[in-house]
Enzyme design. Structure first.
Site, PDB file in Angstrom:
ATOM      1  N   GLU A 120      -9.531   0.651   1.811  1.00  0.00           N
ATOM      2  CA  GLU A 120     -10.711  -0.164   1.505  1.00  0.00           C
ATOM      3  C   GLU A 120     -11.857   0.615   0.864  1.00  0.00           C
ATOM      4  O   GLU A 120     -12.647   0.057   0.127  1.00  0.00           O
ATOM      5  CB  GLU A 120     -11.215  -0.865   2.778  1.00  0.00           C
ATOM      6  N   THR A 127       0.806  -1.215   0.000  1.00  0.00           N
ATOM      7  CA  THR A 127       0.000   0.000   0.000  1.00  0.00           C
ATOM      8  C   THR A 127       0.842   1.269   0.000  1.00  0.00           C
ATOM      9  O   THR A 127       0.343   2.331  -0.341  1.00  0.00           O
ATOM     10  CB  THR A 127      -0.887   0.018   1.257  1.00  0.00           C
TER      11      THR A 127
HETATM   12 MO1  MOS Z   1      -8.612  -5.420   5.423  1.00  0.00          MO
HETATM   13  S1  MOS Z   1      -9.925  -6.745   4.568  1.00  0.00           S
HETATM   14  O1  MOS Z   1      -9.376  -5.201   6.957  1.00  0.00           O
HETATM   15  O2  MOS Z   1      -7.142  -6.278   5.559  1.00  0.00           O
END
Ligand code: MOS
Length: 751
Positions: A714, A476
């Site tokens: 997310e 990320t």
């Molecule tokens: Mo995320 S699905 O809470 O790693």
């Protein structure tokens, strides 16, 4: 690069690990060179229910290079409390560790072969003959809905009751003059990160070292320590790079434990790397959700009642509620909301967290139903959402710490050209030759999570800094953004700061899940860097030889490795000068950072977004192409404009997969998985993805955390499947309420 604080934190810098990654210099867990390494290969069950009656391992044991063959009949027994029953939290899964011969799902581990090469271990595993006492497996969620039971609670750290109900919602729904009541379903899906799960475990006496592909080195440490009855300090978990996790590498799974158990027995380091197929059923999946959704409104479009009942599959031995009702409880202003969550046991692996667990499947129902309600009201779907805009959280009854959703709708709609929809809202009203064109939108939301975390920061006499936090970068951008927070806070250029992560000997941090790393560990890094800088300032003003002697620390600013007086920048000196003169080689501070409990009580904390898309559906084949995407997001402050943008794009791509392709298929007859491979489990490729236009709305939020970040990992997927389904309805007049939207579902004929 200018090093003033605001310019580094947030700057769209390239990833600090980017060059290493694209030149092949990065070593993932399974690639670490460990001397004397041997290879474990897991034997998987070929049935889905019953038990192993016998395993003929003679040929395997005699096969070249084989060191040991473990089965449920000879695996060393674990203390009861550390075996399968360890699952105390949703993240601590009950695992198949060869402690009993029971088989609960297809591909369940029933043996491990350890040999001196991977090939020899794989071959030997193929020689094992297994006999089973087979039972009829439970395969179908919908067929077993009548057996559903309540899990009691849903959610990870932020536990909520499984059910919520206020002000007679069913009555409110049924007396509403306008309403939508439908069943929506989302299928089982698997994460499929590019890097498969892998663990290398090695023992030195009673000290265990593990290289693991994980989203949580400290979670792995805790579970391994628990398994073997060791102190945490005797287990070291290292994970410098992760090739994607999406939730699947959050919990600890059987292969990690089995690698450590095997290594203990053979007294050599053991690597177990899962194949793509082995990841299905064994490393969590998104559950199949069956969602009964009802929403009622008055003639003006004001929502008067919502009823959302969700049932999902769990395994026969563990519980995982897919918390699909959580967004329904907070997204729209309505004082009569009922939500329930139920589970049905099936002979499949235990489901788990997958990118935006809860919100991703839950908002498919919620945001499609909102579109259907808008149709019922002949109202613009954006207008309907604004009409029911929640100024306070309907569940918690407290204001949002900040909410830029109104601006998200407005800016995304404008950039997208939503006026085109408004000019032609009827289904099948826009076409381009054989292609039916449709526009759709949906709302996105995801909670701002934060956990206790820690970090240490050190300023060296040569003017460089070293900042440490355990944490892990699942791809990320954690390596990069933490270095930015460090440099920005320390008043140093990026090239003077080294940030290190990925080792459990470093300061303790939480799991990288729930989009919480920037908020949790970012805050800890900021605190440590801020504290060590204050220590340096205190040193300077106390030093009679410093140009800053006797200055008020509040008047001292830090930039480019130099402290100076705010009012008179000529008065100052470098960090190196201060430390060198004092003969201090390094200044170090370790800081803890925890969420503010009072703020959490006073405010509801969420990121928000608005997703808009254009789809084209081929009139003859039903093929769906995503033509355009515009999303606007309120994620608070961005630590790096480029990596934040990439996170959203990745989320949208993931959502396109969820909408159009992804489905793990279990055979109705025997619960064997039909498509545990990337040839038949489809995910989007570049040709499936349009240009994704990401807009960030600037919101100030003084309540969530010191950095003002809301989390970005997310929210990008949330609302994507609904926006696509809504656009497909606009294009075709066919309402698909069951993901994925494959062409066959459009060939039933238009409304
Ligand atoms: Mo995320 S699905 O809470 O790693």
């Amino acid at each position: 690069m200018d090093s003033r604080n605001p310019d580094i934190i947030g700057a769209p810098l390239d990833r600090t690990d980017g060059r290493l990654k694209v030149t092949g210099g990065v070593r993932y867990a399974s690639e670490i060179n460990v001397p004397n390494l041997v290879y474990g290969v897991i034997v998987n069950s070929t049935i889905s229910a019953g038990s192993v009656a016998g395993m003929d391992t003679k040929a395997a044991e005699g096969s070249p290079g084989v060191l040991v063959v473990f089965t449920p009949f000879n695996m060393p027994k674990l203390p009861k409390q550390s075996s399968m029953g360890a699952g105390a939290t949703p993240a601590a899964k009950k695992l198949a560790l060869l402690q009993e011969p029971d088989v609960n799902y297809f591909l369940q581990p029933i043996g491990v072969v350890v040999a001196d090469t991977l090939e020899r271990a794989t071959h030997a595993a193929s020689l094992i003959k297994v006999t089973y006492d087979e039972k009829k497996p439970l395969t179908d969620l919908v067929a077993h809905l009548h057996e559903a039971f309540s899990p009691g609670q849903i959610g990870g750290s932020d536990k909520k009751p499984a059910d919520s109900s206020e002000n007679a919602p069913t009555a409110a729904l049924h007396s509403a003059p306008r309403r939508v009541e439908q069943i929506y379903q989302t299928p089982i899906e698997n994460h499929n990160p590019l890097e498969p799960h892998a663990t290398i475990a090695s023992w030195d006496g009673d000290r265990l070292t593990v290289f693991d592909a994980t989203q949580g080195i400290f979670t792995t440490r805790q579970r391994l320590a628990g398994l073997f009855g060791l102190h945490d300090e005797n287990v070291r978990v290292i994970c410098h790079y992760v090739g994607g996790g999406f939730g699947s590498k959050g919990p600890v799974w059987a292969h990690t434990m089995l690698a450590a158990m095997c290594a203990k027995e053979v007294k050599r380091p053991v690597k177990i790397a899962l194949t793509r197929a082995q990841m299905f059923n064994n490393t969590g999946s998104r559950a199949h959700t069956h969602q009964s959704f009802g929403v009622g409104a008055d003639d003006s479009g004001k929502i008067t009642g919502i009823v959302h009942d969700v049932t999902n599959n769990t395994s026969t031995f563990d519980e995982f509620p897919e918390q699909a009702t959580v967004a329904t409880r907070m997204l729209y202003a309505c004082d009569s909301i009922q939500t329930t969550q139920r589970l049905v046991r099936l002979n499949l692996g235990t489901p788990s967290y997958m990118r935006a667990p809860g919100e991703a499947p839950g908002t498919f129902a919620l945001e499609c139903a909102m579109d259907e309600l808008a149709r019922e009201l002949k109202m613009d779907p954006v207008e309907l959402r604004l009409k029911n805009y929640a100024e306070t959280d309907p569940e918690k009854k407290v204001p949002f710490s900040s909410k830029g959703l109104r601006e998200c709708y407005q800016r995304a709609a404008e950039k997208f050209g939503w006026d085109k929809y408004k000019a032609s809202p009827d289904p099948r009203s826009i076409r381009d030759g054989k292609w039916l064109v449709g526009y759709g939108m949906a709302t996105a939301t995801y909670p701002t999570n934060r956990s206790q975390s820690s970090a240490s920061a050190c300023i060296n006499a040569d003017g460089t800094a070293l900042v440490l936090a355990g944490t892990q970068d699942l791809g990320t951008g954690t390596w990069t953004v933490m270095a930015q927070v460090s440099a920005g806070t320390l008043g140093l250029p990026m090239n003077k700061v080294r940030f290190e992560l990925g080792d459990s000997v470093l300061p303790k941090t939480p799991v990288s899940g729930g989009s919480q790393t920037a908020a949790s560990t970012g805050s800890a890094v900021q605190a440590a860097c801020g504290a060590v800088l204050q220590k340096l300032i205190a040193m300077a003003v106390a030093d009679a030889s410093s140009p800053l002697h006797n200055a008020d620390p509040k008047d001292v600013t830090a930039a480019n490795g130099r402290l100076s007086l705010a009012g008179d920048p000529s008065k100052g000196e470098s960090y190196a000068a201060i430390l060198t003169r004092a003969g201090v080689p390094r200044l170090e501070v370790k800081s803890e950072s925890a969420p503010d409990k009072e703020e959490k009580k006073k405010f509801s904390m969420h990121a928000f977004g608005a997703q808009f898309c254009e789809v084209r559906v081929h009139e003859d084949s039903g093929e769906i192409r995503i033509a355009r995407w515009v999303g606007a997001f309120d994620i608070g402050k961005r630590l790096n404009e480029k990596t934040a943008n990439s996170q959203i794009k990745g989320g949208v791509v993931f959502g396109i997969g969820m909408a159009l392709m992804e489905k793990t298929v279990a055979d109705d007859r025997d619960a064997r998985l039909v498509n545990p491979n990337l040839a038949e489990y489809h995910i989007p490729v570049n040709a499936d993805v349009p240009e994704i236009d990401v807009i960030f709305v600037d919101t100030e939020d003084a309540h969530i955390n010191p950095l003002g970040v809301k989390g970005v990992g997310e929210i990008g997927i949330v609302g994507v499947p609904a926006a696509i389904a809504n656009a497909v309805y606009h294009a075709t007049g066919v309402r698909v309420r069951e993901l994925p939207l494959t062409p066959d579902k459009l060939l039933v004929g238009a409304a």
